[in-house]
Structures are given as structure tokens and as C-alpha cells.
Design a protein around this motif. Structure first.
Motif, PDB file in Angstrom:
ATOM      1  N   THR A  84     147.434  16.185 121.242  1.00 13.51           N
ATOM      2  CA  THR A  84     147.517  15.000 122.263  1.00 13.51           C
ATOM      3  C   THR A  84     146.443  15.194 123.435  1.00 13.51           C
ATOM      4  OG1 THR A  84     149.819  14.631 121.700  1.00 13.51           O
ATOM      5  CG2 THR A  84     149.028  13.748 123.704  1.00 13.51           C
ATOM      6  N   THR A  85     146.197  16.580 123.654  1.00 14.09           N
ATOM      7  CA  THR A  85     145.358  16.881 124.882  1.00 14.09           C
ATOM      8  C   THR A  85     143.821  16.362 124.380  1.00 14.09           C
ATOM      9  OG1 THR A  85     146.747  18.407 126.154  1.00 14.09           O
ATOM     10  CG2 THR A  85     144.427  18.525 126.560  1.00 14.09           C
ATOM     11  N   ALA A 123     151.209   9.524 127.407  1.00 20.04           N
ATOM     12  CA  ALA A 123     150.764  10.481 126.551  1.00 20.04           C
ATOM     13  C   ALA A 123     149.625  11.074 126.938  1.00 20.04           C
ATOM     14  CB  ALA A 123     150.791   9.952 125.255  1.00 20.04           C
ATOM     15  N   ALA A 124     148.355  10.483 127.676  1.00 18.71           N
ATOM     16  CA  ALA A 124     147.290  11.135 128.115  1.00 18.71           C
ATOM     17  C   ALA A 124     147.270  12.205 128.892  1.00 18.71           C
ATOM     18  CB  ALA A 124     146.404   9.997 128.634  1.00 18.71           C
ATOM     19  N   GLU A 159     141.483  12.697 125.681  1.00 16.58           N
ATOM     20  CA  GLU A 159     140.613  12.917 126.360  1.00 16.58           C
ATOM     21  C   GLU A 159     139.711  11.534 126.774  1.00 16.58           C
ATOM     22  OE1 GLU A 159     138.202  14.642 129.065  1.00 16.58           O
ATOM     23  OE2 GLU A 159     139.726  15.486 128.367  1.00 16.58           O
ATOM     24  N   PRO A 160     139.326  10.899 125.921  1.00 10.25           N
ATOM     25  CA  PRO A 160     138.584   9.537 126.498  1.00 10.25           C
ATOM     26  C   PRO A 160     139.565   8.604 127.127  1.00 10.25           C
ATOM     27  CG  PRO A 160     138.465  10.138 123.837  1.00 10.25           C
ATOM     28  CD  PRO A 160     139.450  10.737 124.422  1.00 10.25           C
ATOM     29  N   ILE A 161     140.861   8.606 126.897  1.00 10.26           N
ATOM     30  CA  ILE A 161     141.608   7.834 127.781  1.00 10.26           C
ATOM     31  C   ILE A 161     141.555   8.336 129.188  1.00 10.26           C
ATOM     32  CG2 ILE A 161     143.976   7.061 127.947  1.00 10.26           C
ATOM     33  CD1 ILE A 161     142.576   5.964 125.263  1.00 10.26           C
ATOM     34  N   ARG A 162     141.704   9.715 129.385  1.00  8.82           N
ATOM     35  CA  ARG A 162     141.595  10.151 130.574  1.00  8.82           C
ATOM     36  C   ARG A 162     140.267   9.828 131.376  1.00  8.82           C
ATOM     37  NH1 ARG A 162     144.126  14.130 127.960  1.00  8.82           N
ATOM     38  NH2 ARG A 162     142.428  15.373 127.867  1.00  8.82           N
ATOM     39  N   ALA A 206     148.023   9.411 117.910  1.00  7.25           N
ATOM     40  CA  ALA A 206     147.076  10.314 118.522  1.00  7.25           C
ATOM     41  C   ALA A 206     146.582  11.008 117.043  1.00  7.25           C
ATOM     42  CB  ALA A 206     147.247  11.328 119.329  1.00  7.25           C
ATOM     43  N   SER A 207     145.145  11.004 117.001  1.00  2.90           N
ATOM     44  CA  SER A 207     144.561  11.880 115.883  1.00  2.90           C
ATOM     45  C   SER A 207     143.504  12.717 116.241  1.00  2.90           C
ATOM     46  CB  SER A 207     143.954  10.721 114.964  1.00  2.90           C
ATOM     47  OG  SER A 207     144.869   9.939 114.446  1.00  2.90           O
ATOM     48  N   GLU A 208     143.476  13.605 115.447  1.00 10.00           N
ATOM     49  CA  GLU A 208     142.444  14.696 115.737  1.00 10.00           C
ATOM     50  C   GLU A 208     141.224  14.406 115.896  1.00 10.00           C
ATOM     51  OE1 GLU A 208     140.776  18.046 116.674  1.00 10.00           O
ATOM     52  OE2 GLU A 208     142.804  18.360 116.611  1.00 10.00           O
TER      53      GLU A 208
END
Length: 167
Positions: A20-21, A36-37, A25-28, A88-90
Motif C-alpha cells: 500500500t505504501t 489508504a494512502a 505514493e503517487p496519490i500522496r 492497490a497494485s505493486e
């Protein structure tokens, strides 16, 4: 070997947090306030314990996750049906990895097992590509709401069964 789909367990929490982290990352960076971000161990644990949190693996490696919030849960969706969230995906996985999990959950879990007429999800109006992606996957806009997160949440529905009357 192929993909394996299953419900997440307590043993998956650390790997889910790491995935998730990386995935959010792009969402943050966009400044979008998806819960979830900004996940921590306790939030991931709560998600695994209280929602249907699915994972997709290949050769034992966690590649994607998608959770369903249920209408009777702590955070029900707006339409009285299961609500997709925490998808979320890798980032390093091959293209289409997340789509494979989404299609499996829509078909195997929602349509064929739970037998729901449709599913809902929400995303931020400010996200540069998610709205168009969900529309390409057959989701139709079904409303908007300001949840006080600095963006408007755009709600979508996707019909999964035409033989069941929708509320």
C-alpha cells in the motif's frame, strides 16, 4: 504458475502495508486524501479484520489488494451494496495486474458468490486518470459528495447481474 486469489489474513498485514505504501505514493504526491494512502499497521489490521480484503499473489509474492466494505460495516458505501475501496497494485508489477484482481472480485466474489446486482466505488474528482479508468471498465457515475477531504468524491456503480432488481 499463474495468479492465486484469496482473503488476506493477519499474517499478510506487514506485506499489505508495504504494498500500500508503494502503490499510493503517487496519490500522496497529488495531495489526495485517500485513507489508504496514509495507512499504518493499525489501519491495515482493521481493514483485514472488518472488511473483505482480497489479495492476488504470483509465486508467493503479493501483487495486488482490493477490499470490499459491506453495507452493514463501519464504513458502508452509499448504495446498500458492497463498496470497493483500498485497491492497490505493486507499481513494479506488469500492466494489468490490478485489473486481473478487480475482474476476479467482480465475477467470482460479487456476481457469482454474493450475487449482488451491482457494486459501487468512489474516487476523487481531482485524480488525473482514475475516473476515466473506471469508466472504461464499465463503471457509471452515480453521484458526488463532499466528504470534507479537500476533493469531491465521485461515486460509481457497475451492474454485475441483470437478473436481479436493483434497489
Amino acid at each position: 504458475m499463474g495468479y492465486t486469489f484469496r482473503l488476506a489474513t493477519e499474517a499478510d498485514i506487514e506485506a499489505l502495508l508495504e504494498l500500500t505504501t508503494r502503490a499510493y505514493e503517487p496519490i500522496r504526491e497529488l495531495g489526495i486524501q485517500f485513507q489508504a494512502a496514509h495507512a499504518d499497521f493499525a489501519l491495515v489490521q482493521n481493514n483485514v479484520q472488518k472488511n473483505l480484503c482480497y489479495v492476488m499473489e504470483e509465486n508467493g509474492e503479493l501483487l495486488s489488494t482490493l477490499s470490499l466494505r459491506m453495507p452493514w460495516g463501519e464504513q458502508p458505501g452509499p448504495f446498500g451494496v458492497p463498496h470497493i475501496w483500498w485497491f492497490a497494485s505493486e507499481p513494479a508489477a506488469k500492466k494489468g495486474t490490478g485489473s486481473a484482481l478487480l475482474e476476479w472480485v467482480e465475477t467470482e466474489v460479487l456476481r457469482d458468490t454474493l450475487k449482488v446486482p451491482y457494486v459501487s466505488l468512489g474516487t476523487a474528482d481531482k485524480h488525473p486518470w482514475l475516473i476515466e479508468m473506471y469508466e472504461r471498465k464499465g463503471y457509471v457515475r452515480a453521484g458526488e459528495k463532499d466528504l470534507g477531504k479537500g476533493h469531491i468524491t465521485v461515486y460509481f456503480k457497475k451492474q454485475l447481474r441483470s437478473d436481479i432488481t436493483q434497489p
